[in-house]
Design an enzyme around this catalytic site. Sequence first.
Site, PDB file in Angstrom:
ATOM      1  N   ASP A 135       0.943  -1.256  -0.009  1.00 40.93           N
ATOM      2  CA  ASP A 135      -0.215   0.000   0.014  1.00 40.93           C
ATOM      3  C   ASP A 135       0.880   1.191   0.065  1.00 40.93           C
ATOM      4  O   ASP A 135       2.089   1.290   0.177  1.00 40.93           O
ATOM      5  CB  ASP A 135      -1.223  -0.003   1.065  1.00 40.93           C
ATOM      6  CG  ASP A 135      -0.240   0.119   2.513  1.00 40.93           C
ATOM      7  OD1 ASP A 135       0.900   0.093   2.431  1.00 40.93           O
ATOM      8  OD2 ASP A 135      -1.054   0.155   3.515  1.00 40.93           O
ATOM      9  N   ASN A 143      -4.620  12.631   1.899  1.00 39.93           N
ATOM     10  CA  ASN A 143      -6.123  13.019   1.471  1.00 39.93           C
ATOM     11  C   ASN A 143      -6.520  14.157   2.667  1.00 39.93           C
ATOM     12  O   ASN A 143      -7.177  15.123   2.174  1.00 39.93           O
ATOM     13  CB  ASN A 143      -7.044  11.768   1.885  1.00 39.93           C
ATOM     14  CG  ASN A 143      -7.141  10.886   0.576  1.00 39.93           C
ATOM     15  OD1 ASN A 143      -6.900  11.382  -0.570  1.00 39.93           O
ATOM     16  ND2 ASN A 143      -7.443   9.486   0.815  1.00 39.93           N
ATOM     17  N   ASP A 152      -6.529  11.078  -5.233  1.00 38.77           N
ATOM     18  CA  ASP A 152      -7.004  10.073  -6.521  1.00 38.77           C
ATOM     19  C   ASP A 152      -5.992  10.276  -7.450  1.00 38.77           C
ATOM     20  O   ASP A 152      -5.263   9.460  -8.078  1.00 38.77           O
ATOM     21  CB  ASP A 152      -8.191  10.695  -7.037  1.00 38.77           C
ATOM     22  CG  ASP A 152      -9.466  10.259  -6.279  1.00 38.77           C
ATOM     23  OD1 ASP A 152      -9.159   9.132  -5.531  1.00 38.77           O
ATOM     24  OD2 ASP A 152     -10.570  10.629  -6.586  1.00 38.77           O
ATOM     25  N   GLU A 178      -5.958   2.302  -0.848  1.00 39.63           N
ATOM     26  CA  GLU A 178      -4.486   2.524  -1.463  1.00 39.63           C
ATOM     27  C   GLU A 178      -3.783   1.196  -1.604  1.00 39.63           C
ATOM     28  O   GLU A 178      -2.579   1.275  -1.745  1.00 39.63           O
ATOM     29  CB  GLU A 178      -3.974   3.820  -0.484  1.00 39.63           C
ATOM     30  CG  GLU A 178      -3.223   3.052   0.857  1.00 39.63           C
ATOM     31  CD  GLU A 178      -4.442   2.965   1.870  1.00 39.63           C
ATOM     32  OE1 GLU A 178      -3.987   2.857   3.045  1.00 39.63           O
ATOM     33  OE2 GLU A 178      -5.735   3.330   1.682  1.00 39.63           O
TER      34      GLU A 178
END
Length: 198
Positions: A135, A143, A152, A178
Site C-alpha cells: 500500500d 487525503n 486520486d 491505496e
Amino acid sequence: IFYMVIRRMVGRPLDQIRDYLARIDADTLAAPPLTIEAGGRNELHALAGALNTMRDRLRRSFDENAALMRDLREMNATLQDRIAERTRDLETLAHTDLLTGLCNRRKLDEALAEAAEAAERAGASGAPLSLILGDVDNFKSVNDRYGHKVGDQVLVAFAALLRDAVRPTDILGRWGGEEFMLLCPDADLATATAIAER
C-alpha cells in the site's frame, strides 16, 4: 369439326396454362408472360391476363422480400457487432478499477484462484507462484492535507509507476483504497523480492 374447334380454342389454351403453371416458381417469375395462342378474346385470355398480373405482383413481392431480407441480415450483423462490442466493454468494466485502469479486486480474485489452481495441479515440481501486496504509506495524510482529488491523482500516478515496473506476465490490480496487489506467475521468492524492491 366441332371437336377440332373446341380443341383449338379451349384445349390448347388450357394446356398452355397448365404447362405455364407447372413451370412457374420463384426463379421463373421473371419469365415472359403467358400468352394464349388461340385467336379471339375469351375467358381464357382473361384468365391468362389475371395469371400474368398475379405473376407480376408475386415477382414484386419476392423482390421486396429479398430486399427486406438483405436489410434484415445487414441490421442483424450490425446489431451483433454492437452487442459484441458492448459485451467487451461490460467485461472490461466488470474487471477494471475505474480510477487507475488496473484490474479490480474481482479480477484479482479470479486471477489468483486460477493461478493457485494451476500451481496446485503442477504440484511440488511445478512453476512457483508469488503474490505481492502493498500500500501507499501515509496515504490518509495526503487525503487529509490535500483532499481526495489530489489523493486520486496520487493513486493514478502510483498505478502508472507500478504498471511500468512489472513484467508482462504479471497481473497488477488495485486491491482496495491505496492497496495494490501483484500476482507473479513463475516467480520464486528471489524474483518476487526483486520485483517488489523495484
